[in-house]
Design a protein around this motif. Structure first.
Motif, PDB file in Angstrom:
ATOM      1  N   GLY A 272      -8.781  -6.056   3.291  1.00 25.46           N
ATOM      2  CA  GLY A 272     -10.022  -5.966   2.508  1.00 25.46           C
ATOM      3  C   GLY A 272     -10.252  -4.551   2.022  1.00 25.46           C
ATOM      4  N   SER A 273     -11.429  -4.330   1.434  1.00 30.94           N
ATOM      5  CA  SER A 273     -11.697  -3.018   0.823  1.00 30.94           C
ATOM      6  C   SER A 273     -11.903  -1.955   1.901  1.00 30.94           C
ATOM      7  CB  SER A 273     -12.945  -3.102  -0.049  1.00 30.94           C
ATOM      8  OG  SER A 273     -14.072  -3.261   0.790  1.00 30.94           O
ATOM      9  N   VAL A 274     -11.779  -0.695   1.504  1.00 34.04           N
ATOM     10  CA  VAL A 274     -12.000   0.436   2.417  1.00 34.04           C
ATOM     11  C   VAL A 274     -13.401   0.325   3.035  1.00 34.04           C
ATOM     12  CG1 VAL A 274     -12.291   2.951   2.488  1.00 34.04           C
ATOM     13  CG2 VAL A 274     -10.398   1.963   1.186  1.00 34.04           C
ATOM     14  N   GLU A 275     -14.391  -0.047   2.201  1.00 36.19           N
ATOM     15  CA  GLU A 275     -15.783  -0.138   2.675  1.00 36.19           C
ATOM     16  C   GLU A 275     -15.950  -1.249   3.708  1.00 36.19           C
ATOM     17  OE1 GLU A 275     -14.859  -0.179  -0.575  1.00 36.19           O
ATOM     18  OE2 GLU A 275     -15.354   1.924  -0.986  1.00 36.19           O
ATOM     19  N   ASP A 276     -15.304  -2.398   3.432  1.00 36.13           N
ATOM     20  CA  ASP A 276     -15.431  -3.521   4.379  1.00 36.13           C
ATOM     21  C   ASP A 276     -14.818  -3.165   5.727  1.00 36.13           C
ATOM     22  OD1 ASP A 276     -16.709  -5.037   2.536  1.00 36.13           O
ATOM     23  OD2 ASP A 276     -14.982  -6.293   2.010  1.00 36.13           O
TER      24      ASP A 276
ATOM     25  N   ARG B 281       0.834  -1.213   0.000  1.00 33.36           N
ATOM     26  CA  ARG B 281       0.000   0.000   0.000  1.00 33.36           C
ATOM     27  C   ARG B 281       0.867   1.261   0.000  1.00 33.36           C
ATOM     28  NH1 ARG B 281      -4.715  -0.847   4.542  1.00 33.36           N
ATOM     29  NH2 ARG B 281      -5.865  -2.488   3.498  1.00 33.36           N
TER      30      ARG B 281
END
Ligand code: AP5
Length: 182
Positions: A168-172, A123
């Motif tokens: 995982g995703s930002v939303e998760d 990242r």
């Protein structure tokens, strides 16, 4: 939702990303010491000049210098707040405790974002900030392990630590955080 929060976790864990979302949704003051220091560097202030070379080496800026940045903003804050990247060692945690006692605003929850080193490194390398190169990332991770990770036990003992999986995703990740902070 709790309104006096602290986000803890290794560099690149997503503290800033998630802190932004939580603060927008809940009208909290987002206090990121990294961001505030980068603003001082960009503005070329004395404080920024002092901090710049330390940050570019991946080391920690002096405790009192960082406290001075946080203290003014917290003391003036009427609403809730979220501390991101501060405290960074036990000495800063004790200074923060004294400050919060003085202004009668105890921390309600400390959120720890847990994530594998390889994901963090990928990242940060794809972000490419001034301090996001392999050798500085290595140093930041070492500093985190040696100086910052003892805070996990410190806040666990106080009974306010909540851990969340940062993969995982930002939303998760955001949904997991909301669940534990509600
Ligand atoms: P600071 O700015 O606090 O950096 P850090 O702790 O190393 O954290 P990062 O900003 O790298 O990561 P983050 O966890 O916030 O993740 P982010 O959301 O950005 O500190 C920098 C320097 O300032 C320190 O080294 C030190 O010198 C000094 N400093 C700061 N505070 C100090 C203090 N209290 N005392 C002394 N010195 C201090 O995400 C990282 C990347 O991943 C982004 O590109 C993001 O878009 C992406 N991303 C986030 N979430 C996801 C996801 N779920 N999936 C995919 N990508 C994601």
């Amino acid at each position: 939702m709790k309104s006096r929060l602290l986000f803890l976790g290794p560099p690149g864990a997503g503290k800033g990303t998630q802190a932004n979302l939580i603060c927008k949704d809940n009208c909290l003051l987002h206090l990121s010491t990294g961001e505030l220091l980068r603003e001082e560097v960009a503005a070329g202030t004395e404080l920024g000049k002092e901090a710049e070379s330390i940050m570019n080496k991946g080391e920690l800026v002096g405790d009192l210098l960082v406290l001075s940045i946080v203290e003014k903003r917290l003391s003036n804050s009427q609403e809730g707040w979220l501390l991101d990247g501060f405290p960074r060692n036990l000495s800063q945690a004790k200074l923060l405790k004294e400050l919060l006692e003085k202004i009668s605003q105890p921390i309600e929850a400390v959120l720890l974002l847990k994530i594998d080193d390889q994901i963090l490194i990928n990242r940060m390398l794809s972000r490419g900030r001034e301090d996001d190169n392999e050798s500085v990332i290595c140093k930041r991770l070492k500093v985190y392990r040696e100086k910052t990770s003892p805070l996990i036990n410190y806040y666990q003992t106080l009974g306010i630590l909540k851990s969340v999986d940062g993969c995982g995703s930002v939303e998760d990740v955001n949904s997991r955080i909301k669940k534990v902070l509600d």
